[in-house]
Design an enzyme around this catalytic site. Structure first.
Site, short mmCIF file in Angstrom:
data_model
loop_
_atom_site.label_atom_id
_atom_site.label_comp_id
_atom_site.label_asym_id
_atom_site.label_seq_id
_atom_site.Cartn_x
_atom_site.Cartn_y
_atom_site.Cartn_z
N LYS A 27 0.83 -1.11 0.04
CA LYS A 27 -0.02 0.16 0.03
C LYS A 27 0.82 1.24 -0.06
O LYS A 27 0.58 2.29 -0.77
CB LYS A 27 -0.95 -0.12 1.36
CG LYS A 27 -1.99 0.74 1.39
CD LYS A 27 -2.98 0.38 2.34
CE LYS A 27 -2.00 0.16 3.83
NZ LYS A 27 -1.84 1.46 4.58
N ARG A 102 -9.31 3.86 9.48
CA ARG A 102 -8.95 2.52 9.88
C ARG A 102 -10.24 1.99 10.66
O ARG A 102 -10.20 0.74 10.71
CB ARG A 102 -7.79 2.11 10.62
CG ARG A 102 -6.59 1.93 9.60
CD ARG A 102 -5.28 1.74 10.54
NE ARG A 102 -4.38 0.86 9.94
CZ ARG A 102 -3.12 1.32 9.78
NH1 ARG A 102 -3.06 2.48 9.45
NH2 ARG A 102 -2.39 0.51 9.28
N ARG A 136 10.52 -6.69 5.01
CA ARG A 136 10.25 -5.30 4.50
C ARG A 136 11.29 -4.61 5.41
O ARG A 136 11.76 -4.60 6.44
CB ARG A 136 8.94 -4.61 4.83
CG ARG A 136 8.83 -3.34 4.40
CD ARG A 136 7.66 -2.97 4.19
NE ARG A 136 6.60 -2.87 5.68
CZ ARG A 136 5.42 -2.22 5.55
NH1 ARG A 136 4.81 -1.84 4.32
NH2 ARG A 136 4.93 -2.32 6.72
N ARG A 169 11.42 -1.91 10.60
CA ARG A 169 10.83 -1.18 11.74
C ARG A 169 10.11 -2.33 12.75
O ARG A 169 9.63 -3.20 12.57
CB ARG A 169 9.19 -0.66 10.98
CG ARG A 169 9.80 0.52 10.34
CD ARG A 169 8.48 1.17 9.64
NE ARG A 169 7.04 0.59 9.92
CZ ARG A 169 6.17 0.89 8.75
NH1 ARG A 169 6.41 1.42 7.91
NH2 ARG A 169 5.14 0.30 9.09
N ARG A 180 -0.92 -7.07 13.67
CA ARG A 180 -1.73 -6.01 13.05
C ARG A 180 -2.58 -6.71 12.10
O ARG A 180 -3.62 -6.10 11.77
CB ARG A 180 -0.51 -5.34 12.29
CG ARG A 180 0.25 -4.35 12.92
CD ARG A 180 1.54 -3.83 12.50
NE ARG A 180 1.54 -3.18 11.48
CZ ARG A 180 2.09 -3.12 10.25
NH1 ARG A 180 3.21 -3.84 10.04
NH2 ARG A 180 1.91 -2.09 9.33
#
Ligand code: AMP
Length: 226
Positions: A27, A102, A136, A169, A180
């Site tokens: 995204k 969200r 990532r 991260r 998440r």
């Protein structure tokens, strides 16, 4: 969406877009590309919140524990932060909301603020996503995003754009990623139905490479620009 004529120029098209997708659906990367193509800022809630945390602002102090654990921050605070961001001059021709709304509560508050033109819903298989998330790597300085397998920087561990050392991260660590996903399923997935009922959502196949997905997103946006 509003079109208004500008003297000696083609009409300016004001576009207010939302991009949806589960964590690590690509995204953020797509939002950066769309922002560049259409000249509208990417308003990324996660990036704004991380900035607040780094600067230890009042908002940052309040939301740090939410970010670290992958839980959603309080609606009131997030809505206030977004309201302030989209009223800045660079949002005059529209913006692309990434990571907001969200929750249904946030969507209702957004509706009070403005009329969204289109919600782009990136649809990806959940299993493939977990793999993407933990691979990532992000640049702490310029927010560029890479992947150890699918989108590698030219020099391993170093940002192509600004030369900083890339990091994983905290919220891309495995346990947080799992949390998440859970949060996404429970709280954000109902939003898809919310916007579907309003006829504002387009599903975008998120499989394949970055360019393939980008092509599909652009094609979807073009349907509302004509
Ligand atoms: P992101 O980078 O968009 O995945 O966001 C990282 C984290 O910031 C999330 O796991 C939440 O803790 C927080 N966050 C981002 N956007 C929102 C939002 N719209 N509402 C509440 N919390 C958010």
């Amino acid at each position: 969406m509003n079109k208004y004529p500008v003297k000696d120029a083609s009409p300016v098209i004001i576009m207010k877009l939302v991009i949806f997708g589960p964590p690590s659906a690509g995204k953020g990367t797509q939002a950066q590309k769309l922002s560049k193509k259409y000249g509208i800022p990417q308003v990324a809630t996660g990036d704004l919140l991380r900035e607040h945390v780094a600067k230890k602002t009042q908002i940052g102090i309040k939301v740090k524990s939410y970010l670290d654990s992958g839980r959603l921050g309080p609606d009131e605070l997030i809505v206030q932060m977004i309201g302030e961001r989209v009223s800045r001059p660079d949002c005059i021709n529209g913006y692309l909301l990434d990571g907001f709304p969200r929750t249904i509560g946030q969507a209702q508050e957004l509706e009070k603020m403005t009329d969204v033109d289109l919600v782009l819903n990136i649809v990806v298989d959940f299993e493939a996503l977990a793999e993407r998330a933990v691979g990532r790597r992000s640049c702490p300085k310029c927010a560029a995003v890479y992947h150890i397998e699918f989108n590698t920087p030219k020099v391993q561990g170093i940002c192509d754009k600004c030369g900083s050392k890339l990091i994983q991260r905290d919220d891309d660590k495995e346990e947080t990623v799992r949390n998440r996903f859970r949060v996404f399923k429970e709280q954000t997935a109902p939003l898809i139905e919310y916007y579907r009922k309003k006829g504002k959502i387009l599903d975008i196949d998120g499989s394949g490479g970055i360019d393939a997905v980008f092509g599909r997103l652009v094609a979807a946006i073009e349907t509302i620009r004509t």
